[in-house]
Design an enzyme around this catalytic site. Structure first.
Site, PDB file in Angstrom:
ATOM      1  N   HIS A  76      61.004  91.943  37.346  1.00 38.51           N
ATOM      2  CA  HIS A  76      61.216  92.239  38.816  1.00 38.51           C
ATOM      3  C   HIS A  76      62.442  91.814  38.841  1.00 38.51           C
ATOM      4  CE1 HIS A  76      57.286  94.097  41.060  1.00 38.51           C
ATOM      5  NE2 HIS A  76      56.796  93.900  39.637  1.00 38.51           N
ATOM      6  N   TYR A 204      57.716  92.434  51.211  1.00 40.19           N
ATOM      7  CA  TYR A 204      57.765  90.492  52.522  1.00 40.19           C
ATOM      8  C   TYR A 204      58.028  91.117  53.931  1.00 40.19           C
ATOM      9  CZ  TYR A 204      57.566  86.853  49.113  1.00 40.19           C
ATOM     10  OH  TYR A 204      57.040  86.390  47.754  1.00 40.19           O
ATOM     11  N   PRO A 296      52.276  79.269  50.432  1.00 42.79           N
ATOM     12  CA  PRO A 296      52.899  80.561  49.367  1.00 42.79           C
ATOM     13  C   PRO A 296      54.213  81.476  49.708  1.00 42.79           C
ATOM     14  CG  PRO A 296      50.597  81.359  50.442  1.00 42.79           C
ATOM     15  CD  PRO A 296      51.192  79.576  51.166  1.00 42.79           C
ATOM     16  N   LYS A 300      55.947  80.023  45.289  1.00 41.14           N
ATOM     17  CA  LYS A 300      56.249  78.182  43.997  1.00 41.14           C
ATOM     18  C   LYS A 300      55.711  77.529  43.320  1.00 41.14           C
ATOM     19  CE  LYS A 300      60.485  79.484  44.592  1.00 41.14           C
ATOM     20  NZ  LYS A 300      61.043  80.533  43.660  1.00 41.14           N
ATOM     21  N   TYR A 388      64.696  81.387  45.051  1.00 43.09           N
ATOM     22  CA  TYR A 388      63.453  82.645  44.721  1.00 43.09           C
ATOM     23  C   TYR A 388      62.873  83.126  43.355  1.00 43.09           C
ATOM     24  CZ  TYR A 388      59.769  85.824  45.467  1.00 43.09           C
ATOM     25  OH  TYR A 388      58.656  86.835  45.778  1.00 43.09           O
TER      26      TYR A 388
HETATM   27  P1  RFL Z   1      45.031  73.623  40.246  1.00 42.79           P
HETATM   28  O1  RFL Z   1      45.865  75.022  40.038  1.00 42.79           O
HETATM   29  O2  RFL Z   1      44.608  73.617  41.987  1.00 42.79           O
HETATM   30  O3  RFL Z   1      44.211  72.873  39.190  1.00 42.79           O
HETATM   31  C1  RFL Z   1      43.559  71.738  39.834  1.00 42.79           C
HETATM   32  C2  RFL Z   1      42.315  72.082  38.626  1.00 42.79           C
HETATM   33  O4  RFL Z   1      41.750  70.182  39.032  1.00 42.79           O
HETATM   34  C3  RFL Z   1      40.752  70.362  38.719  1.00 42.79           C
HETATM   35  N1  RFL Z   1      40.117  69.845  39.817  1.00 42.79           N
HETATM   36  C4  RFL Z   1      39.559  68.583  39.036  1.00 42.79           C
HETATM   37  N2  RFL Z   1      38.969  67.997  37.372  1.00 42.79           N
HETATM   38  C5  RFL Z   1      38.599  67.398  37.317  1.00 42.79           C
HETATM   39  N3  RFL Z   1      37.612  66.124  38.332  1.00 42.79           N
HETATM   40  C6  RFL Z   1      37.741  66.978  39.942  1.00 42.79           C
HETATM   41  N4  RFL Z   1      37.852  65.594  40.962  1.00 42.79           N
HETATM   42  C7  RFL Z   1      38.747  67.420  40.454  1.00 42.79           C
HETATM   43  N5  RFL Z   1      39.005  69.007  41.622  1.00 42.79           N
HETATM   44  C8  RFL Z   1      40.187  69.302  40.772  1.00 42.79           C
HETATM   45  C9  RFL Z   1      39.595  72.112  39.703  1.00 42.79           C
HETATM   46  O5  RFL Z   1      38.895  72.916  39.416  1.00 42.79           O
HETATM   47  C10 RFL Z   1      41.493  72.806  38.804  1.00 42.79           C
HETATM   48  O6  RFL Z   1      40.624  73.602  37.658  1.00 42.79           O
HETATM   49  O7  RFL Z   1      46.523  72.636  40.644  1.00 42.79           O
HETATM   50  P2  RFL Z   1      48.092  72.621  39.797  1.00 42.79           P
HETATM   51  O8  RFL Z   1      47.450  72.956  38.090  1.00 42.79           O
HETATM   52  O9  RFL Z   1      48.383  71.522  40.116  1.00 42.79           O
HETATM   53  O10 RFL Z   1      48.550  73.880  39.831  1.00 42.79           O
HETATM   54  C11 RFL Z   1      48.821  74.752  40.868  1.00 42.79           C
HETATM   55  C12 RFL Z   1      48.881  75.784  41.285  1.00 42.79           C
HETATM   56  O11 RFL Z   1      47.777  75.945  41.503  1.00 42.79           O
HETATM   57  C13 RFL Z   1      49.336  76.396  42.885  1.00 42.79           C
HETATM   58  O12 RFL Z   1      50.042  75.732  43.398  1.00 42.79           O
HETATM   59  C14 RFL Z   1      48.688  78.276  43.380  1.00 42.79           C
HETATM   60  O13 RFL Z   1      48.791  79.231  42.686  1.00 42.79           O
HETATM   61  C15 RFL Z   1      50.351  77.991  44.012  1.00 42.79           C
HETATM   62  N6  RFL Z   1      49.918  79.821  44.631  1.00 42.79           N
HETATM   63  C16 RFL Z   1      51.235  80.455  44.726  1.00 42.79           C
HETATM   64  N7  RFL Z   1      52.434  79.749  43.205  1.00 42.79           N
HETATM   65  C17 RFL Z   1      53.342  80.246  42.638  1.00 42.79           C
HETATM   66  O14 RFL Z   1      53.732  79.218  42.290  1.00 42.79           O
HETATM   67  N8  RFL Z   1      53.401  81.466  43.367  1.00 42.79           N
HETATM   68  C18 RFL Z   1      52.658  82.380  44.288  1.00 42.79           C
HETATM   69  O15 RFL Z   1      53.078  83.658  44.201  1.00 42.79           O
HETATM   70  C19 RFL Z   1      51.903  81.878  44.514  1.00 42.79           C
HETATM   71  N9  RFL Z   1      50.182  82.317  45.377  1.00 42.79           N
HETATM   72  C20 RFL Z   1      49.255  80.282  46.071  1.00 42.79           C
HETATM   73  C21 RFL Z   1      49.618  82.050  45.994  1.00 42.79           C
HETATM   74  C22 RFL Z   1      47.815  79.537  45.968  1.00 42.79           C
HETATM   75  C23 RFL Z   1      47.505  80.575  46.964  1.00 42.79           C
HETATM   76  N10 RFL Z   1      45.794  79.716  47.376  1.00 42.79           N
HETATM   77  C24 RFL Z   1      45.311  80.474  46.565  1.00 42.79           C
HETATM   78  C25 RFL Z   1      46.325  78.200  46.773  1.00 42.79           C
HETATM   79  C26 RFL Z   1      48.584  82.608  46.319  1.00 42.79           C
HETATM   80  C27 RFL Z   1      47.380  82.199  46.805  1.00 42.79           C
HETATM   81  C28 RFL Z   1      46.752  82.695  47.854  1.00 42.79           C
HETATM   82  C1  PHB Z   2      51.095  87.023  44.624  1.00 44.28           C
HETATM   83  O1  PHB Z   2      50.868  87.679  43.987  1.00 44.28           O
HETATM   84  O2  PHB Z   2      49.973  86.377  44.729  1.00 44.28           O
HETATM   85  C2  PHB Z   2      51.904  86.293  45.475  1.00 44.28           C
HETATM   86  C3  PHB Z   2      53.246  87.186  45.031  1.00 44.28           C
HETATM   87  C4  PHB Z   2      54.044  86.355  46.274  1.00 44.28           C
HETATM   88  C5  PHB Z   2      54.292  84.911  47.681  1.00 44.28           C
HETATM   89  C6  PHB Z   2      52.624  85.018  47.501  1.00 44.28           C
HETATM   90  C7  PHB Z   2      51.372  85.198  46.395  1.00 44.28           C
HETATM   91  O3  PHB Z   2      55.036  85.049  47.964  1.00 44.28           O
END
Ligand code: RFL
Ligand code: PHB
Length: 396
Positions: A76, A204, A296, A300, A388
Site C-alpha cells: 500500500h 481511518y 493499535p 505499530k 506510519y
Molecule cells: P505476542 O504476540 O503477545 O506474543 C507473546 C507470546 O507469548 C506467549 N506467552 C507465554 N509463553 C510462555 N509462557 C507464558 N507464561 C506466556 N505468556 C504468554 C503468548 O501465547 C504469545 O504467543 O507478543 P509479541 O511477540 O511481543 O508481539 C507483539 C504483537 O503481537 C502486538 O504488538 C500486535 O499484535 C499489536 N497490534 C498491531 N501491531 C502492528 O504492528 N500493526 C497492527 O496493525 C496491529 N494491529 C494489534 C493490532 C493488536 C491487536 N490486539 C488484539 C491486541 C490489532 C489488534 C486488534
Molecule cells: C489491521 O489490519 O488489523 C490494522 C490496520 C491498521 C491499524 C490497526 C490494525 O492501525
C-alpha cells in the site's frame, strides 16, 4: 524426572518477537529454545496486526522468511483519513521518498517464522504450563511442564518475549522497574468478514459517534474496527448492529458504500499505552509487548516487537563474537529512544481520531483542526507519513 536442556538463549514466548529472535540467532550461529504457552494452531490462527512497516518487510526478506510475503502481501502506498463525510488521501510513498507499507497478517508472519525454525531443526515447545524464569542475577533458567513432564532449560540469557500478560516482567524484583501507563476510556471491536474490501486502501475515520477503521487481509477478506465502550460485552453487538454502525461512521457525502458479508471473527480489544523501564534486568531482556504496549491506531505493536529483537539479536551476536557486554548493557536505552517516539505517534493518532466522552466543545474543535491540518498541510502530512511507514530501525 526432570528433562534438562542446555542452550545459549532461553526464549519465553513464541509470538512474532520470540520467533524472529530465535530465527535471527540461528542465522548468527547462536542456539536458542522457545517456550510457548499456547498450541501451535492457536498461535498461528490468532488474528491480530495486519500492517507491516517497510523495515519489517525488508528484514523478513533479507533473512530468508519473505517468500510468501512477497507473493501474498499487499503493498500500500497511501491511507485515507475520513471526517465530515469526506476522504483525504495521505500519499505515504510520495511523502517519504518512495517508502510503502504491506498488508500481511501477523498470523502469517508467525506461520512463516515457525516453519523456518522447525525446518532448521529449531526447538519450540508448545502448550507449556507453569512457565517460570529464574536465576536472573546469575544462572538463568526456565522451567515448565510439557506433556506431563517437568522441563528445565539452563541458558546464558533469557529473552522475555511473552507479551503483556507473560511471566517474565513480573519475575523482575519489585522496585527494579518503573512503569509508565495510560489506559484509554474506550476499546476496539474488531471483525473479520468474508467479503472483498470496500476500498483499495486503509480508511481511518473520525466520526461524532466514534472512530472506525477499514482494513483488509486479502482481496477476499475485510478487517474492520469500531470504537466501543471498554466494558461492553460482545453479545451487545449482533452482526447487523455492527454493520449498521460501521455504515453510519464511514458514510460520505458522495454515498460511499461499505460491502457487507459473513462475519467470521469478532473480538474486543482494550486500548492502552504502557512502557517499563529499563527493558532488562540482570540476564533477562524484555522485548515486544512484554516491555511495551501501544494502542493499535498507529499499527505499530508488531513492528516495534520486531525492532526490539533485531537490536537484541545484534547485542547477543556481539557478546558471543567478542565477549563484550557493551551492546547488551545498552539494549534498553537503544530500544527506548525509538519506543518512546512510537508511543508518541500511537497516542497522537489515537487522540486525533477517537471520540473521548467528557471532551469539551473546545477539545472537539481542536481535534477537528488537527484533522484539517494533517490533511491540508504537506508538512503535517509528511510527519504522519514518516511515522506510519516506520522510523528508521537503526538508532540515529
Ligand atoms: P505476542 O504476540 O503477545 O506474543 C507473546 C507470546 O507469548 C506467549 N506467552 C507465554 N509463553 C510462555 N509462557 C507464558 N507464561 C506466556 N505468556 C504468554 C503468548 O501465547 C504469545 O504467543 O507478543 P509479541 O511477540 O511481543 O508481539 C507483539 C504483537 O503481537 C502486538 O504488538 C500486535 O499484535 C499489536 N497490534 C498491531 N501491531 C502492528 O504492528 N500493526 C497492527 O496493525 C496491529 N494491529 C494489534 C493490532 C493488536 C491487536 N490486539 C488484539 C491486541 C490489532 C489488534 C486488534
Ligand atoms: C489491521 O489490519 O488489523 C490494522 C490496520 C491498521 C491499524 C490497526 C490494525 O492501525
Amino acid at each position: 524426572m526432570t528433562e534438562r536442556i542446555r542452550t545459549q538463549i532461553g526464549i519465553v514466548g513464541g509470538g512474532p518477537a520470540g520467533l524472529m529472535l530465535s530465527h535471527l540467532l540461528h542465522l548468527a550461529g547462536i542456539e536458542s529454545v522457545v517456550v510457548e504457552a499456547r498450541s501451535r494452531q492457536h498461535v498461528e490462527e490468532r488474528v491480530r496486526a495486519g500492517v507491516l512497516e517497510q523495515g519489517t518487510v525488508d528484514l523478513m526478506i533479507a533473512n530468508g522468511v519473505g517468500e510468501r510475503l512477497k507473493r501474498q502481501g499487499l503493498v500500500h502506498r497511501g491511507i485515507e483519513v475520513r471526517f465530515d463525510g469526506g476522504g483525504h488521501r495521505i500519499d505515504l510513498s510520495e511523502l517519504t521518498g518512495g517508502r510503502t507499507i504491506m498488508i500481511y497478517g501477523q498470523n502469517e508472519v508467525v506461520k512463516d517464522l515457525t516453519d523456518a525454525r522447525i525446518a532448521a531443526g529449531g526447538q519450540i515447545f508448545f502448550e507449556c504450563d507453569d512457565v517460570r524464569a529464574a536465576g536472573l542475577d546469575a544462572k538463568p533458567s526456565i522451567t515448565f511442564m510439557s506433556a506431563g513432564e517437568l522441563h528445565e532449560v539452563t541458558c546464558d540469557f533469557i529473552a522475555g518475549c511473552d507479551g503483556f500478560h507473560g511471566v517474565c516482567r513480573p519475575s523482575i524484583p519489585a522496585g527494579a522497574l518503573t512503569t509508565y501507563e495510560r489506559v484509554y476510556p474506550f476499546a476496539w471491536l474488531g471483525i473479520l468478514a468474508a467479503v472483498a474490501p470496500s476500498s483499495d486502501e486503509l480508511i481511518y475515520t473520525s466520526h461524532e459517534r466514534g472512530f472506525a477503521l477499514h482494513s483488509m487481509r486479502s482481496p477476499e477478506l475485510t478487517r474492520l474496527y469500531i470504537q466501543c465502550a471498554p466494558d461492553e460485552p460482545i453479545e451487545n453487538w449482533p452482526d447487523e448492529k455492527i454493520w449498521d454502525e460501521l455504515s453510519r461512521r464511514f458514510a460520505t457525502i458522495d454515498n460511499w458504500q461499505l460491502h457487507r458479508g459473513p462475519i467470521t471473527q469478532k473480538g474486543i480489544t482494550p486500548m492502552r499505552s504502557f512502557v517499563v523501564e529499563p527493558m532488562q534486568y540482570g540476564n533477562l531482556f524484555l522485548a515486544g509487548d512484554a516491555a511495551h504496549i501501544v494502542p493499535p491506531t498507529g499499527a505499530k505493536g508488531l513492528n516495534l516487537a520486531i525492532t526490539d529483537v533485531r537490536v537484541l539479536a545484534r547485542a547477543f551476536e556481539e557478546f558471543y563474537r567478542s565477549g563484550s557486554r557493551v551492546l547488551l548493557d545498552g539494549y534498553s536505552a537503544t530500544c527506548l529512544r525509538r519506543v518512546w517516539k512510537v508511543q508518541r505517534f500511537s497516542w497522537w493518532m489515537t487522540s486525533m481520531l477517537h471520540r473521548f466522552d467528557g471532551d469539551s466543545a473546545f477539545d472537539r474543535r481542536r481535534q477537528h483542526a488537527e484533522l484539517d491540518y494533517v490533511t491540508s498541510s504537506r508538512a503535517a502530512a509528511t510527519s504522519l507519513a514518516e511515522n506510519y511507514v516506520g522510523l528508521p530501525m537503526d538508532p540515529v
